[in-house]
Design a protein around this motif. Structure first.
Motif, PDB file in Angstrom:
ATOM      1  N   SER A 265      -0.326 -16.040 -21.902  1.00  0.00           N
ATOM      2  CA  SER A 265       0.960 -15.418 -22.226  1.00  0.00           C
ATOM      3  C   SER A 265       1.061 -14.067 -21.552  1.00  0.00           C
ATOM      4  O   SER A 265       0.086 -13.313 -21.488  1.00  0.00           O
ATOM      5  N   SER A 266       2.248 -13.765 -21.051  1.00  0.00           N
ATOM      6  CA  SER A 266       2.512 -12.439 -20.480  1.00  0.00           C
ATOM      7  C   SER A 266       3.841 -11.943 -21.010  1.00  0.00           C
ATOM      8  O   SER A 266       4.719 -12.724 -21.373  1.00  0.00           O
ATOM      9  N   GLY A 267       3.988 -10.617 -21.075  1.00  0.00           N
ATOM     10  CA  GLY A 267       5.227 -10.031 -21.579  1.00  0.00           C
ATOM     11  C   GLY A 267       4.954  -8.781 -22.372  1.00  0.00           C
ATOM     12  O   GLY A 267       3.905  -8.155 -22.234  1.00  0.00           O
ATOM     13  N   GLY A 268       5.896  -8.418 -23.231  1.00  0.00           N
ATOM     14  CA  GLY A 268       5.738  -7.220 -24.045  1.00  0.00           C
ATOM     15  C   GLY A 268       7.058  -6.778 -24.628  1.00  0.00           C
ATOM     16  O   GLY A 268       8.071  -7.483 -24.553  1.00  0.00           O
ATOM     17  N   ARG A 269       7.053  -5.592 -25.207  1.00  0.00           N
ATOM     18  CA  ARG A 269       8.270  -4.972 -25.717  1.00  0.00           C
ATOM     19  C   ARG A 269       8.802  -4.100 -24.595  1.00  0.00           C
ATOM     20  O   ARG A 269       8.355  -2.962 -24.403  1.00  0.00           O
ATOM     21  N   TYR A 270       9.717  -4.628 -23.792  1.00  0.00           N
ATOM     22  CA  TYR A 270      10.169  -3.965 -22.576  1.00  0.00           C
ATOM     23  C   TYR A 270      11.534  -3.288 -22.715  1.00  0.00           C
ATOM     24  O   TYR A 270      11.798  -2.254 -22.100  1.00  0.00           O
ATOM     25  N   ALA A 271      12.430  -3.863 -23.499  1.00  0.00           N
ATOM     26  CA  ALA A 271      13.823  -3.424 -23.468  1.00  0.00           C
ATOM     27  C   ALA A 271      14.045  -2.073 -24.138  1.00  0.00           C
ATOM     28  O   ALA A 271      14.876  -1.283 -23.669  1.00  0.00           O
ATOM     29  N   PHE A 272      13.327  -1.803 -25.217  1.00  0.00           N
ATOM     30  CA  PHE A 272      13.549  -0.571 -25.979  1.00  0.00           C
ATOM     31  C   PHE A 272      12.208   0.001 -26.446  1.00  0.00           C
ATOM     32  O   PHE A 272      11.214  -0.717 -26.528  1.00  0.00           O
ATOM     33  N   LYS A 273      12.212   1.267 -26.773  1.00  0.00           N
ATOM     34  CA  LYS A 273      11.064   1.934 -27.376  1.00  0.00           C
ATOM     35  C   LYS A 273      11.424   2.221 -28.829  1.00  0.00           C
ATOM     36  O   LYS A 273      12.168   3.153 -29.129  1.00  0.00           O
TER      37      LYS A 273
END
Length: 438
Positions: A265-273
């Motif tokens: 799996s790849s990804g993360g919390r990218y759109a907002f902090k």
């Protein structure tokens, strides 16, 4: 007329009346009535209550929730029903009632499996929404509970009851696209930031202690209830289990696989902090020993569609392709990409509807559950199938959280030689709320 003749004639008359009346009652016979209770009625559960109350010879006897607004939503949903349900706020009290047959669970994720276990242990059939466990351990326990207590557990994988998709699976297995070796699923949305929550007093309308139930206690914050708990690991399971579960289940169903050999799996919390802990962007890959694979792409905060739809799946075969755009629809293309069959949607799809994305199509799944209780059919989404599908979603999250490639035992999906990942197979429970077989 002597007494013996009178008794004989009366018995014959009674038998005649019973025989004549039986075809008239059929499924509506008093003995076929199914009485249900619904846990978690803010949105999805209110839809459960409304939908089941409209099924023939089904009554909603109880609503269970810990928040006043949610209870009102549930009552409003059944205001036109013949029977008005009783409100019980504590699930531990509800399951002890002897006057209902089945428990429907649409509470937050951390409650799904513990409530289901309470239900079957108290003699109730259970309909539990996805995910059927907040972690892999929990749905394994439910399989054991089903076997021990002899009660039905239906998982909310509604697409398995759609007549058109049942037919599509038959076509794929019959060779319509050759050997189906690869499946791709997706889900997109345009969710906004949940911000940085403030620790505030618990609203007087909410029993937050009971809301947390099996989950280790954390402070109340103003960006948690009703929906944002999905994005916190203490209560939720992220978009993979929230929405990916449906199409990943379809992929597994269509290409005929069970437990994976490898998960990445790849990804993360990218759109907002903000406070959101789970990935808002995630691409997971599941490989299987029989030369087949599945991928899932989740974009919680970017709604650009794939194949013109916000959700769906594609099944690739060596002689063609099947495309689904989120509902009961599908298209079959030959190996030269020529459209050879198309089943169009029978209802308008709203991929981001948190109550019912596929509308009245879901009534087929609810009906399947009720008719299985009546012993007229078999479950389309029994707990063992629900476990296999949600396990893929959990493994994707575990691979994401540990930043590792997972290698799994293909007989049961258990993680091999990865201590950090194995620690996430089961959660910590609030003391006194541990989920285990008695």
């Amino acid at each position: 007329m002597n007494r013996r003749t009178f008794v004989k004639n009366t018995a014959l008359a009674t038998a005649s009346t019973t025989i004549l009346n039986f075809p008239i009652y059929g499924k509506n016979a008093p003995s076929n009535k199914v009485v249900v209770a619904v846990m978690g009625v803010n949105s999805r559960g209110a839809y459960h209550a409304k939908s089941f109350s409209k099924l023939p010879n089904v009554e909603v006897a109880y609503l269970c929730d810990v928040e006043e607004k949610a209870i009102k939503n549930g009552l409003d949903a059944v205001k036109d029903a013949n029977r008005q349900p009783t409100i019980i706020r504590d699930i531990r009290e509800l399951v002890t009632k002897k006057d209902f047959d089945a428990l429907l669970i649409a509470a937050p994720d951390h409650w799904h499996a513990p409530a289901a276990l309470m239900g079957v242990a108290n003699g109730k059939h259970v309909y539990v929404e996805k995910p059927c466990g907040q972690n892999p351990y929990e749905s394994e326990i439910l399989i054991q509970a089903r076997d021990k207590y002899g009660k039905l557990i239906q998982v909310g994988s509604q697409r398995r009851s759609f007549p058109t998709l049942i037919e599509a699976v038959k076509e794929v297995r019959g060779g319509a696209i050759g050997n189906p070796y690869f499946a791709k699923a997706w889900y997109t949305n345009s969710r906004k930031s949940i911000g940085i929550g403030k620790k505030v007093a618990v609203p007087s309308t909410l029993d937050f202690n009971l809301w947390q139930g099996p989950a280790p206690r954390q402070d109340y914050r103003d960006n948690l209830v009703h929906y944002n708990w999905h994005w916190f690991w203490n209560w939720g399971t992220g978009e993979a289990c929230n929405n990916g579960n449906h199409e990943i289940d379809c992929c597994r169903w269509f290409i005929g696989v069970d437990f994976p050999s490898k998960v990445t799996s790849s990804g993360g919390r990218y759109a907002f902090k903000d406070d959101w802990q789970t990935p808002d962007t995630q691409v997971a890959t599941f490989e299987f020993d029989n030369g087949k694979a599945i991928t899932w792409e989740g974009r919680s905060c970017s709604s650009f569609p794939i194949e013109g739809s916000g959700r769906g799946f594609i099944i690739y075969g060596d002689k063609g392709t099947l495309v689904n755009k989120g509902g009961g629809d599908y298209q079959i293309f030959d190996e030269k990409n020529k459209l050879v069959k198309e089943i169009k949607p029978s209802t308008q799809l709203d991929p981001n509807n948190t109550v019912s994305a596929t509308g009245d199509l879901e009534l087929t799944h609810f009906t399947n559950f009720v008719e299985t209780i009546r012993e007229n059919t078999k479950l389309t989404a029994p707990i063992e199938e629900g476990h296999k599908s949600v396990l893929l979603c959990h493994l994707a999250n575990i691979a994401q959280r540990t930043g590792s490639t997972l290698h799994c035992d293909t007989t049961n999906g258990h993680i091999i030689d990865n201590k950090a990942a194995t620690q996430l197979w089961k959660r910590e429970y609030e003391k006194g709320w541990e989920m285990r077989m008695s």
